[in-house]
Structure formats: C-alpha cells, structure tokens
Design a protein around this motif. Structure first.
Motif, mmCIF file in Angstrom:
data_model
loop_
_atom_site.group_PDB
_atom_site.id
_atom_site.type_symbol
_atom_site.label_atom_id
_atom_site.label_comp_id
_atom_site.label_asym_id
_atom_site.label_seq_id
_atom_site.Cartn_x
_atom_site.Cartn_y
_atom_site.Cartn_z
ATOM 1 N N VAL A 39 26.904 -12.627 -2.976
ATOM 2 C CA VAL A 39 28.243 -12.055 -2.818
ATOM 3 C C VAL A 39 28.871 -12.666 -1.576
ATOM 4 N N LEU A 97 36.067 -9.644 -1.442
ATOM 5 C CA LEU A 97 34.720 -9.823 -2.002
ATOM 6 C C LEU A 97 34.787 -10.504 -3.348
ATOM 7 N N GLU A 98 33.894 -11.474 -3.553
ATOM 8 C CA GLU A 98 33.761 -12.091 -4.867
ATOM 9 C C GLU A 98 32.317 -12.508 -5.081
ATOM 10 N N SER A 99 31.969 -12.616 -6.345
ATOM 11 C CA SER A 99 30.623 -13.034 -6.719
ATOM 12 C C SER A 99 30.473 -14.529 -6.489
ATOM 13 N N ARG A 105 34.669 -13.338 -11.077
ATOM 14 C CA ARG A 105 34.205 -13.537 -9.709
ATOM 15 C C ARG A 105 34.750 -12.482 -8.769
ATOM 16 N N LEU A 156 35.627 -9.203 -6.993
ATOM 17 C CA LEU A 156 35.070 -7.855 -6.941
ATOM 18 C C LEU A 156 36.039 -6.847 -6.348
ATOM 19 N N LEU A 177 29.747 -4.790 -9.639
ATOM 20 C CA LEU A 177 29.375 -6.155 -9.968
ATOM 21 C C LEU A 177 28.923 -6.214 -11.422
#
Length: 560
Positions: free
Chosen positions: A347, A367-369, A377, A379, A402
């Motif tokens: 993350v 936030l992104e994956s 992607r 979050l 997620l």
C-alpha cells in the motif's frame, strides 16, 4: 490355652509388621517414580477377651475396671499419603506438573478414563498429547476463532509443523513527522496529449469509440481496433514507478471516456471536488488532459513510450507533453498489509500539506494499492489535522477497504490508519514510516507452551500465537478413595466420588507448571525409621513365640 494364645497373638504381630515392611518396601522402590504418592500401614488392636466388665462405684466399694486380655494386632488400613511431591524442572514443553489438587485425565484406546499425576507427556505421530504408554491426554478444544470451548472433553491435539495460520490486517499505525515548513500543495502536474479526432473529422469526445479514434495529424488511420491491448508501463508518480496496467479495447471499455477513467485509476489519481488542483483525466477540446493530485510527491512522469498498443499501425498511440508542474511539498511512504490468507499487499501513502489555518496545519493523505494488476488501485483520501503545538488532533476518512476479489481471500480487507503517532512540527524534513500493523503472513506452528491455567498456546513461524486447547483436571470429593492401577494410573473407586472436570486453578484445583514434573513424595528418612521400628516389632513378636515355646517345653518336662 494361655501359652498357645500368646503364640497366636505374637503371630499377629509378625503379620502386621511384615505388612508394614512390605508397604515401606513399595515406597522405597518408588522413591524416584514420577508423581508417586507413598502409603503408610496403620495397625489396630485385634479383639480383646473380656474376663470382667468391671463394677460401678457403691457405698462400700470404689468400683472396679474391666479385665481384658488383648489378642494381638491387625492391619487397620493402608493409607495413601496425599501431600504433593516437590517439582523438578525438566525444560521439556510436554512435561506438566500439578501444584495443588487434581489429576490429569487420560483415555486408553477403548475410551476408558484414567487419572494420573504423572505429567510426562509427549506428542505422537497424530500430534496428540499422550502418556508414555500411549494414553491420550484429555482437555478442552478450541473453535474456528481459537477460543477455548470448555465443558467438552476431547484428546488434546497440537499439530506442530502442520498447522498454518494467517491474519488479515485490521490496524496500521503510522509514526513520524509532517513538517509544517513544507510548501502548501496547490496543484499537480499536467500532461496533455496531441489533438484527437473522430472518424468524421470532429474533435474526439468522451463518447467517441476507440475503434473510431484517430490522431489529428493522421485522421485516416484508426488508433485502435477491437481486441487491441493498451499497456501503460514505465510511468512514474513522484519519481516512483507505477505498476504495469493493461486495457483491452472492447473488453475493458469501448470509448475514449472509458479509457480516460481507466487511465485515472492506473495512474493512481484521486478525483473529487474537495481536492486541490482539479485532479483527474479529462477530455478537453479533443485532447486527453491528465492532472495529477497536488504536490510534488504526486507529480506524474509520462513519456510517449510509456503507453503502447498492440496495433502495429499505431504502436505509440499518444504523444503527451507536460504543460504544468506540480506545486507544493510532501512525503511518500509504503507499507504491507495482509489478507485473510496471508498474502502480502503493498500500500502506498502520499502526504501533502493542504492548508495552514490559524488552528494548525492540515495535511492530506492519498492511499492506493501498489499491487501490480490490481483492478482498483485507489483506496481513498483523507486529512490529518494538528494543533498549533504540532500535536495530533484528528484524522478523517482513515478506514480503507482493499479489494481482494479473485484471490480466494476474504474481500475486502478493511483496515484503519492510525495517525495519532505523527507530529506536525516544523521539522527540517518530513519523514513518516509504518510503526506497526496487526496482520500476519501465513505461518506454521513451530512450538507450544502451557500456562498455569492449562491453556496451550501455539507459536507460529510468522510471530502469531494462538490458543490450541486447554488441559483439564479432575478433582474428587475423597481423593484417597481412588483405586491405584499400574503405570501411575488411578480409577474411580466406590468411595472416591465422581470426578469434577475443571480448568486448572478453578474450583479448588491446582495450577499446572509446564517444563516440570512432580517427584515422589516418599520421605526416605521416615521410611528407614519405619524399617527399624518394624524390624524391632517383628523381632519382639518372634521373641514372644520363642518364650512361649520354651515355657511349653518346661511344662511338658514337668509332666514327665
């Protein structure tokens, strides 16, 4: 008759002292037997011959006492000594000792229950805790959430080396400093493509089919056909490489608007009216316009060669040029969360300074994956506020989901970002890291330990520990009424009462000590003294027989 009676009376003395020596011999033989409890032989007088009951006092007499002649001794009982033996430390995890009342419960192959204080247990090939003779130790099991289920006895199973476990992340704590001396992030980078047109010659719009999309410089050559794969690989965000993503024409989407929405996700751009810099991927005057989120850590780097197509006629379909630079400072960090199967998922978190009001600085986090191939992607985004003294005040929108669809794990993984450990002072630089998170990858049971309450805790290779069961104890209303069997075992006797099955340390039962064994409670010094006194009693009784025999000989000689 008197001399003959004396001989038989002395014979009873021989018998009882012989029995006592036998008991003492049994005790001494088992002086090193694990958890052995010695016994003592107690004597009682045999029946007495009454010659006179005696008389009561009267005016003329003070009364007389009974006149009785005893006829020896008998064994009253052989009594088990119930005091516990001392505890010897062994260091072996399967060895258990009871401090206080209670017995371990074991079962043979036929399901018959026995009770023992001997806690020298080992694991068999089926991962069951057993005695040296293969009797299975009984206790309480756990449910699917590793919660001990009391009341139902079952063989204790400790699958060392075979049980695997993982834990999904629920909480992530961030620590560090977000410097108030950073520049406020007002806008992101902007990249604009070449002019795009539809097959009819007009400027391309969101509804323009990708199979009808052309570059204005070559209006007769379609950029894509159905089934073409568009790949973005090599683009950067804040100088960090973005995961490779692919778009299939006719499958992922069919229009230029679909492609724009996919690019926004693939590039990790968070859109929303509340976000500074008007971020997102839009179609303006027939051109694709990519605006990153505000701040230099969110700035995008896109080269013409970063977006490719399998269409040979337009292998490089877009020509992007940077038309604006990102403004404002910030910091980037990354951490790993785990799903329910223990799969790690990276993350990425980007912090940018959003505002500096009179109440204290406010930062925004994105936030992104970071997982390659993730279908979504992004979050989420939120803010963290600090007081004028730089201390944490609050955080908004700090719970994230997620997506783990298609992984076999529970989806989504929901975790909370704890930012209370972050400061907002004007430090020289901003620096944040993950302090801790409560998820774990898959791990194998490597060892176990038993607590004083009998709870068996398994330790896994990933650092997790979980209850695997609980050793049960049996207590009896009359412990001395148990019937001794072989192999340090006891069974319920007519006068022992029924067993009460409890957890160690409850309802008067003792505590369990792991890595130790209870020793025999035999006191050798006392046993040796008993040998001496029994031997003396035996000799004295035999002497009575000898004297009576001599007196009979003298009587027979007189009669001659």
């Amino acid at each position: 008759m008197g001399l003959t009676t004396a001989m038989y009376t002395a014979l009873s003395g021989l018998n009882v002292n012989q029995t006592r020596v036998e008991t003492i011999g049994h005790n001494i033989t088992n002086v090193n037997t694990t958890a052995f409890r010695g016994s003592r032989t107690l004597f009682q007088t045999q029946f007495a011959q009454t010659l006179s009951m005696g008389t009561a006092p009267s005016d003329n007499s003070g009364g007389t006492n009974p006149v009785q002649i005893g006829h020896g001794a008998v064994v009253g009982t052989t009594q088990r000594i119930l005091s516990g033996g001392s505890v010897e430390t062994t260091g072996l995890p399967g060895d258990l000792a009871i401090e206080g009342a209670g017995y371990f419960i074991v079962q043979n192959a036929d399901g018959r229950s026995f009770y023992t204080r001997d806690g020298a247990f080992v694991l068999n090939s089926n991962h069951q805790l057993v005695t040296a003779d293969g009797y299975r130790v009984q206790g309480f099991g756990v449910d699917e959430n590793f919660t001990v289920v009391p009341g139902v006895l079952r063989p204790i199973n400790i699958p060392v080396g075979s049980l695997n476990i993982a834990r999904a992340t629920e909480n992530v704590a961030i620590d560090g400093d977000l410097s108030a001396a950073e520049d406020v992030a007002t806008q992101g980078s902007t990249h604009t493509s070449q002019a795009l047109v539809a097959g009819g010659g007009g400027s391309a719009t969101a509804t323009t089919a990708l199979t009808d999309l052309r570059s204005a410089a070559s209006p007769t050559v379609p950029l894509f056909a159905t089934g073409d794969t568009i790949t973005i690989d090599g683009a950067t965000r804040g100088e960090r490489a973005l995961p490779r993503q692919q778009f299939v024409v006719g499958q992922t989407g069919t229009t230029l608007g679909d492609l724009a929405a996919w690019l926004q996700q693939a590039l990790g751009i968070h859109a929303g009216a509340e976000l500074p810099g008007n971020p997102g991927v839009t179609i303006e005057n027939g051109r694709l316009v990519i605006r990153s989120n505000a701040g230099q850590p969110n700035a995008l780097g896109i080269q013409t060669s970063d977006i490719t197509s399998t269409n040979a006629a337009s292998a490089l379909p877009f020509e992007f040029a940077q038309t604006a630079e990102a403004q404002g400072g910030g910091v980037f960090t990354a951490f790993t969360v785990y799903d329910s199967l223990g799969n790690p998922v990276p993350v990425h978190v980007t912090f940018t300074l959003e505002d500096t009001p009179a109440t204290g600085p406010v930062w925004r986090y994105y936030l992104e994956s970071g997982e390659e191939g993730a279908t979504s992607r992004l979050l989420g985004t939120g803010t963290v506020s600090f007081g004028t003294d730089g201390r944490f005040v609050s955080a908004s929108n700090n719970q994230f989901a997620l997506d783990r669809s298609g992984s076999g794990a529970a989806s989504p993984v929901i975790f909370t970002l704890d930012l209370s450990g972050v400061n907002g002072l004007s430090t020289q630089t901003s620096n944040v890291v993950m302090a801790e998170q409560d998820g774990y990858p898959a791990g194998t049971l490597t060892s176990f330990a038993v607590g004083t309450d009998g709870t068996i805790t398994g330790v896994f290779s990933n650092g997790l520990s979980r209850p695997l069961g609980q050793v049960a104890l049996a207590t009896f209303a009359n412990e001395a009424g148990l019937v001794a069997e072989t192999d340090n075992l006891f069974t319920v006797g007519p006068n022992s009462g029924t067993p009460t099955i409890v957890s160690p340390g409850t309802m008067g039962s003792g505590l369990v000590h792991a890595g130790a064994l209870e020793m025999s409670n035999v006191d050798l010094a006392r046993e040796f003294i008993g040998l001496i006194t029994s031997s003396t009693g035996f000799q004295a009784s035999s002497r009575v027989i000898s004297v009576a025999n001599e007196m009979l000989d003298q009587l027979l000689m007189t009669l001659r």
